[in-house]
Design a protein around this motif. Structure first.
Motif, PDB file in Angstrom:
ATOM      1  N   SER A  78       0.848  -1.197   0.000  1.00 55.12           N
ATOM      2  CA  SER A  78       0.000   0.000   0.000  1.00 55.12           C
ATOM      3  C   SER A  78       0.881   1.243   0.000  1.00 55.12           C
ATOM      4  N   ASP A  80       0.030   4.673   1.431  1.00 56.46           N
ATOM      5  CA  ASP A  80      -0.147   5.380   2.718  1.00 56.46           C
ATOM      6  C   ASP A  80       0.738   6.617   2.961  1.00 56.46           C
ATOM      7  N   VAL A  81       0.958   7.424   1.933  1.00 52.28           N
ATOM      8  CA  VAL A  81       1.719   8.665   2.129  1.00 52.28           C
ATOM      9  C   VAL A  81       0.954   9.605   3.055  1.00 52.28           C
ATOM     10  N   LEU A  82      -0.359   9.710   2.820  1.00 54.49           N
ATOM     11  CA  LEU A  82      -1.174  10.627   3.619  1.00 54.49           C
ATOM     12  C   LEU A  82      -1.428  10.077   5.015  1.00 54.49           C
ATOM     13  N   TYR A  83      -1.560   8.739   5.086  1.00 57.87           N
ATOM     14  CA  TYR A  83      -1.930   8.098   6.345  1.00 57.87           C
ATOM     15  C   TYR A  83      -0.994   8.510   7.487  1.00 57.87           C
TER      16      TYR A  83
ATOM     17  N   ALA B  14      -6.186   5.362  -1.835  1.00 56.18           N
ATOM     18  CA  ALA B  14      -4.848   4.772  -1.967  1.00 56.18           C
ATOM     19  C   ALA B  14      -3.866   5.495  -1.054  1.00 56.18           C
ATOM     20  N   LEU B  15      -3.923   6.834  -1.069  1.00 56.46           N
ATOM     21  CA  LEU B  15      -2.973   7.603  -0.265  1.00 56.46           C
ATOM     22  C   LEU B  15      -3.220   7.405   1.228  1.00 56.46           C
ATOM     23  N   LEU B  16      -4.458   7.044   1.568  1.00 56.11           N
ATOM     24  CA  LEU B  16      -4.761   6.810   2.977  1.00 56.11           C
ATOM     25  C   LEU B  16      -4.408   5.390   3.402  1.00 56.11           C
ATOM     26  N   GLY B  17      -3.897   4.585   2.460  1.00 51.77           N
ATOM     27  CA  GLY B  17      -3.365   3.287   2.859  1.00 51.77           C
ATOM     28  C   GLY B  17      -4.232   2.089   2.542  1.00 51.77           C
TER      29      GLY B  17
END
Lengths: 161, 426
Positions: A78, A80-83, B14-17
């Motif tokens: 995944s 997850d840059v923002l996460y 996607a960016l949130l994982g």
């Protein structure tokens, strides 16, 4: 209900063990059968004509079982840059949304690929030799169904990060 | 309008994982749905994985890599290097680069090199007189050095993806292997030159050459040394098919490490199989769904649209290459190498070919860019692994490795603008 929990854990351990056994068996079969093919070809100039088809199908099976295992510890790839920048108190809910999304997609794929497999069954398509294609294809709906279930269980079970 | 919304939601998820395979699969499903294609087609698309001949190499090489990194191979490698070139100032470093590259080529690109080899090299570098920071930089940057050398997984994966695309320009997987050799060598040479120039700043300790020690170190590796040599000769001569080579090497290493060196016990082996196949599974999964998405793209003529869009703004091959480098550096900084391969290659490969770039050359450029991506924040995986393994803050690791990254960047430029480096021998 500690007793219940215990039973649940035992069940999970048991399931994991089955996955381990299946994946190890598949990998070793691929390895040994590939070696046999190489020996047959180079030493006796022969080999099983359907050998390569079988190997490729085994790799598909291995891949999907491996993908099921990858759900175990969130090893799916995944971004997850923002996460990383999400405040801690929202992280759990965001994870649950991610899992819900993954679960729905897995179940959708499972459903539609099952329809495909049923058609292949009715048409009696052959994968190789006398093996019907619906058997070799059945891993797709099955694999995605298990992955979907795993994600649903994760949503229910996960109460802390 | 709805399409833009869907794409936007998918990108945010996607960016949130959310697992990447689910994002790609959702994109493919939506694509089929909006083109009025029965969604049952997803079954056919996913089954295409079973029609990819090279794919068997993936689980087998991954298994080999995981077994190698679980055994004491890395310690034996360090002993060999120290007794062989420990007497030569800088020798330790140069051979550390070479062995790291080989180790990465054999163990895939999962950062295992830093954990297994770097963890031994790091104290050895410091003991030899290099500063903590310099050693950290060397170890971190050498963690992805072998991407361009066969049988590295990303290199094979690029070949698989490109061959699935039914392009006009054909090439074999062996062309790709041969093409990677000079660029990889150039990276090692450039880094070595940089280190040799820097050497004067340090008080380098050398050890006296001891023939007995060297023979002992070679003897200790007698079972492992023949393997890479045979494999390299086999693959690069084109005599052995890559998937056959993968099977032979996997069986050989399995026997050597479990039965001869006895460093991987049976119960450990189960763990190794589980971990390695989980990784293979996650890669195959995104590969399978992205094959489906690629077909959606092609049906919707997205690569063609992309091409005409690029063509309106870019007039020459050179300016396209500059743009490509910038774009790929950005991609490498936010995506890991496997996701980048399956998502980006199907989009840019047709465009690049239209600009007259050889698909093999594009593969080398792509992977060289990704290699630098391993060292760039925010998701440069080498930075994280180094930081985790050596217990240093990410910022320190970054500061230590960016001079090395600059060296690699110069090499990237050379590789990009001198296609002959990649294409001369094919």
């Amino acid at each position: 209900m500690p007793q219940d929990n215990n039973l649940h854990n035992k069940f999970i351990t048991w399931l994991y063990r089955i996955e381990d056994i299946i994946v190890t068996t598949l990998l070793l079969s691929i390895l040994l059968f590939a070696i046999v093919q190489i020996l047959l070809r180079n030493l006796f100039d022969s080999g099983f004509i359907w050998g390569d088809s079988l190997l490729r199908i085994l790799v598909l099976w291995l891949g999907l079982i491996g993908a099921i295992m990858a759900c175990r510890k969130d090893k799916q790839i995944s971004i997850d840059v923002l996460y990383q920048f999400v405040p801690d108190k929202y992280k759990l809910i965001i994870q649950k949304i991610s899992f819900l999304f993954a679960a729905i997609i897995c179940m959708t794929i499972s459903y539609y690929s099952l329809l495909f497999v049923i058609i292949e069954y009715q048409d009696a398509t052959i994968a190789f030799e006398k093996i019907p294609a619906w058997i070799t294809e059945s891993i797709i709906p099955f694999g995605f169904c298990v992955m979907g279930l795993k994600y649903f269980v994760k949503i229910l079970n996960k109460n802390k990060l | 309008m709805i399409t833009i919304l869907v794409v936007l939601v998918l990108i945010i998820l996607a960016l949130l994982g959310a697992p990447l395979f689910s994002i790609i699969a959702a994109g493919a499903l939506y694509g089929f749905y909006s083109a009025d294609i029965d969604l049952m087609v997803i079954g056919i698309e996913l089954y295409r994985i079973a029609e990819t001949p090279l794919l068997m190499a993936l689980p087998l090489f991954t298994l080999t890599g995981y077994i190698l990194s679980e055994s004491n191979t890395s310690q034996r490698m360090l002993n060999l290097i120290q007794s062989m070139v420990g007497w030569m100032p800088g020798g330790l470093i140069i051979f550390a680069f070479i062995f790291s590259a080989l180790f990465t080529a054999f163990t895939g690109a999962s950062g295992v090199t830093i954990v297994a080899l770097g963890a031994l090299f790091y104290p050895a570098f410091i003991k030899a007189g290099y500063t903590d920071k310099f050693s950290l930089g060397m170890v971190t940057s050498s963690g992805s050095l072998g991407l361009l050398i066969a049988p590295s997984l990303p290199l094979i994966l690029y070949g698989i993806i490109a061959q699935q695309m039914d392009l006009d320009a054909h090439f074999s997987i062996n062309d790709l292997f041969i093409a990677g050799l000079l660029p990889a060598a150039l990276m090692i040479i450039a880094l070595s030159i940089y280190v040799i120039i820097k050497n004067q700043q340090f008080k380098i300790q050398t050890v006296e050459f001891d023939k007995d020690k060297l023979l002992k170190a070679i003897w200790a590796m007698r079972w492992e040394l023949p393997m890479p040599i045979l494999l390299m000769v086999g693959i690069y001569s084109g005599y052995v098919a890559i998937s056959e080579a993968a099977a032979v090497v996997a069986l050989y290493i399995l026997i050597v490490e479990t039965l001869i060196y006895k460093e991987v016990s049976f119960s450990k082996l189960i763990d190794v199989v589980r971990d390695s196949m989980a990784m293979v599974g996650s890669i195959l999964l995104i590969l399978a769904v992205s094959l489906a998405l690629t077909n959606v793209f092609i049906d919707a003529e997205i690569p063609a649209q992309l091409f005409s869009m690029v063509q309106e703004n870019v007039d020459s091959k050179i300016s396209f290459l500059i743009l490509l480098n910038l774009f790929l550096l950005f991609v490498g900084a936010i995506l890991d190498i496997f996701s980048a391969l399956v998502i980006i290659v199907p989009l840019i490969l047709p465009v690049a070919i239209s600009f007259g770039i050889h698909p093999v050359h594009l593969g080398i450029i792509f992977l060289a860019n990704m290699q630098i991506g391993y060292l760039t924040p925010p998701v440069g995986i080498n930075l994280f692994i180094s930081s985790y393994r050596f217990k240093k803050p990410i910022a320190d690791v970054y500061k230590a490795s960016y001079p090395f990254m600059l060296v690699l960047f110069v090499v990237l430029i050379i590789i990009t603008y001198i296609p002959a480096l990649s294409l001369y021998f094919i």
